[in-house]
Design a protein around this motif. Structure first.
Motif, PDB file in Angstrom:
ATOM      1  N   LEU A 177       0.855  -1.181   0.000  1.00 12.33           N
ATOM      2  CA  LEU A 177       0.000   0.000   0.000  1.00 12.33           C
ATOM      3  C   LEU A 177       0.896   1.238   0.000  1.00 12.33           C
ATOM      4  CD1 LEU A 177      -1.480  -2.291   1.927  1.00 12.33           C
ATOM      5  CD2 LEU A 177      -3.079  -0.431   2.366  1.00 12.33           C
ATOM      6  N   MET A 178       0.388   2.333  -0.573  1.00 10.19           N
ATOM      7  CA  MET A 178       1.108   3.613  -0.555  1.00 10.19           C
ATOM      8  C   MET A 178       0.178   4.699  -0.032  1.00 10.19           C
ATOM      9  SD  MET A 178       3.633   5.648  -0.940  1.00 10.19           S
ATOM     10  CE  MET A 178       4.939   4.768  -1.822  1.00 10.19           C
ATOM     11  N   VAL A 179       0.686   5.491   0.910  1.00  9.18           N
ATOM     12  CA  VAL A 179      -0.070   6.588   1.518  1.00  9.18           C
ATOM     13  C   VAL A 179       0.741   7.873   1.365  1.00  9.18           C
ATOM     14  CG1 VAL A 179      -1.159   7.453   3.621  1.00  9.18           C
ATOM     15  CG2 VAL A 179      -1.077   4.973   3.185  1.00  9.18           C
ATOM     16  N   LEU A 180       0.087   8.944   0.883  1.00  5.65           N
ATOM     17  CA  LEU A 180       0.754  10.226   0.659  1.00  5.65           C
ATOM     18  C   LEU A 180       0.005  11.341   1.366  1.00  5.65           C
ATOM     19  CD1 LEU A 180       1.255   9.970  -3.228  1.00  5.65           C
ATOM     20  CD2 LEU A 180       2.904   9.335  -1.463  1.00  5.65           C
ATOM     21  N   SER A 181       0.744  12.419   1.702  1.00 10.19           N
ATOM     22  CA  SER A 181       0.123  13.582   2.328  1.00 10.19           C
ATOM     23  C   SER A 181       0.984  14.814   2.111  1.00 10.19           C
ATOM     24  CB  SER A 181      -0.061  13.337   3.836  1.00 10.19           C
ATOM     25  OG  SER A 181      -0.725  14.421   4.450  1.00 10.19           O
ATOM     26  N   ARG A 182       0.355  15.977   2.240  1.00  8.59           N
ATOM     27  CA  ARG A 182       0.955  17.312   2.193  1.00  8.59           C
ATOM     28  C   ARG A 182       1.674  17.597   0.869  1.00  8.59           C
ATOM     29  NH1 ARG A 182       1.134  19.803   7.267  1.00  8.59           N
ATOM     30  NH2 ARG A 182       1.598  21.771   6.208  1.00  8.59           N
TER      31      ARG A 182
END
Length: 416
Positions: A219-224
């Motif tokens: 899984l890949m999670v991104l932010s900002r």
């Protein structure tokens, strides 16, 4: 009734008379723009002495204050401008203000021509704990609102003293705060932190690896990607912390999957107090086709390296903020590595919150692949969602949504 309270009541009355759709239509599809590096204009960082014993400062990470003047005996007007143009109008501001003696002032926040006020101001005594400005002393540009436009300015009464008051568009969460939070999670035995790349200005972009590092199911999670989008970051924080909970569901999920998180894709924009762009003067979430900017290029290269041995990304989420909660998904006709996953998760999350109907907005089949989630779907076949959180969504509700989304994601992915 005070003047401020009367104006707030009048605005609310005008707004209540407007026809409303049951669900917000969301933003128009993104248009292709050049993502080649363009110049940005840096703020003059200093402590501004206005006279009359009043001082303001933008000498801290995340600050945005481009001009200030004493426009009356006890009236202070600040000017907020973007890093460059054209830019999506997300006019971020953050500054400190104090006076040598206690006094009451009127503080007015203004912008360059054609830009509207977006973020309701927040105050803090320490830069960490924030409260909204009291609505009874707050005045917006009611003429613009009555015409269906964003207000061109806002003003409010403020009591000053020798103690510093922080004024900001949203809670101030900069790269050092994010890295500290990430390092705290990395103390868990199933979490590690490493450097992904350097930003254009040389700041470290870290990533976390959570769960089974040997699993080929990722899984890949991104932010900002966009600096002011604090509510999206808060949702991401709750989402990841739920995955890192020490309970049976989370432990089983972490044993089965390998989760990657890049909590701050754009540290340059965050620390420079940008409205939207990175240090290259570009909206990073329009650079997921050409990869002209080092930040987007680094994430793409990292993901490519992880699938080189036959591993697969099954899910990817990018957390953002906008006017109202909405979830941008890929067209239902498009099938990735776990078809139907995202609608199942969002629907299940909504069913656990009484009266909440998630606003899900699928893309068209042929929508441009210039944003993170569409690019990741088409290149890696991960089921993707852009998780947009409203600017003014209550913080406890943001936390609830983030945790329930993670919880239902884990349950559904373990079933499939």
């Amino acid at each position: 009734m005070s003047k401020g309270l009367f104006l707030v009541f009048a605005i609310a009355l005008l707004w209540s008379c407007q026809p409303k759709e049951t669900k917000w239509a969301g933003q128009a599809p993104a248009k292709r723009v050049s993502t080649l590096t363009r110049p940005i204009q840096y703020q003059l960082k200093k402590t501004f002495d206005l006279g009359n014993g009043i001082f303001l400062s933008n000498e801290f990470d995340g600050a945005r204050l481009n001009g200030v003047a004493l426009t009356g005996e006890n009236e202070v007007t600040v000017l907020i401008t973007p890093e460059n143009t054209p830019v999506n109008a997300s006019p971020w501001y953050a500054f400190k203000i104090w006076s040598t003696t206690s006094k009451d002032i009127d503080l007015k926040i203004t912008y360059n021509e054609g830009v509207g006020h977006r973020y309701y101001p927040k105050l803090s005594a320490d830069g960490k704990n924030w409260t909204k400005v009291d609505s009874t002393v707050y005045i917006a540009d009611t003429a613009s609102i009555a015409n269906g436009e964003q207000p061109k300015f806002c003003s409010f009464s403020l009591s000053l003293s020798p103690d510093t008051t922080w004024v900001s568009a949203q809670e101030l969460i900069v790269s050092k705060d994010i890295n500290k939070w990430a390092a705290g999670l990395a103390e868990k035995e199933y979490v590690s932190m490493a450097e992904l790349a350097k930003s254009k200005e040389g700041r470290t972009i870290n990533y976390l690896q959570i769960g089974n590092p040997d699993s080929k199911k990722m899984l890949m999670v991104l932010s900002r990607q966009h600096p002011p989008e604090i509510t999206g970051w808060l949702a991401m924080q709750a989402f990841i912390e739920r995955i890192c909970t020490d309970d049976e569901l989370s432990e089983k999920f972490r044993n089965e999957y390998n989760i990657f998180l890049v909590p701050c894709v754009n540290p340059d924009g965050v620390d420079n107090g940008h409205w939207r762009h990175g240090a290259g003067g570009i909206d990073l979430n329009r650079d997921w086709d050409d990869f002209n900017q080092p930040e987007t290029r680094a994430v793409n290269k990292f993901m490519k390296s992880k699938v080189a041995d036959g591993s697969k990304f099954y899910f990817a989420v990018d957390f953002h903020s906008t006017q109202h909660d909405i979830y941008y998904t890929v067209a239902p006709e498009l099938k990735g590595n776990m078809p139907g996953l995202v609608p199942k998760v969002l629907t299940a999350m909504g069913e656990e919150i009484p009266g909440y109907d998630p606003n899900i907005d699928p893309s068209s089949v042929d929508e441009l692949r210039i944003s993170s989630t569409l690019s990741i779907f088409h290149e890696f076949k991960a089921e993707t969602v852009t998780f947009e959180v409203g600017d003014d969504t209550p913080r406890d509700f943001i936390e609830k949504k983030g945790k329930l989304t993670a919880e239902n994601l884990m349950k559904i992915m373990l079933e499939d």
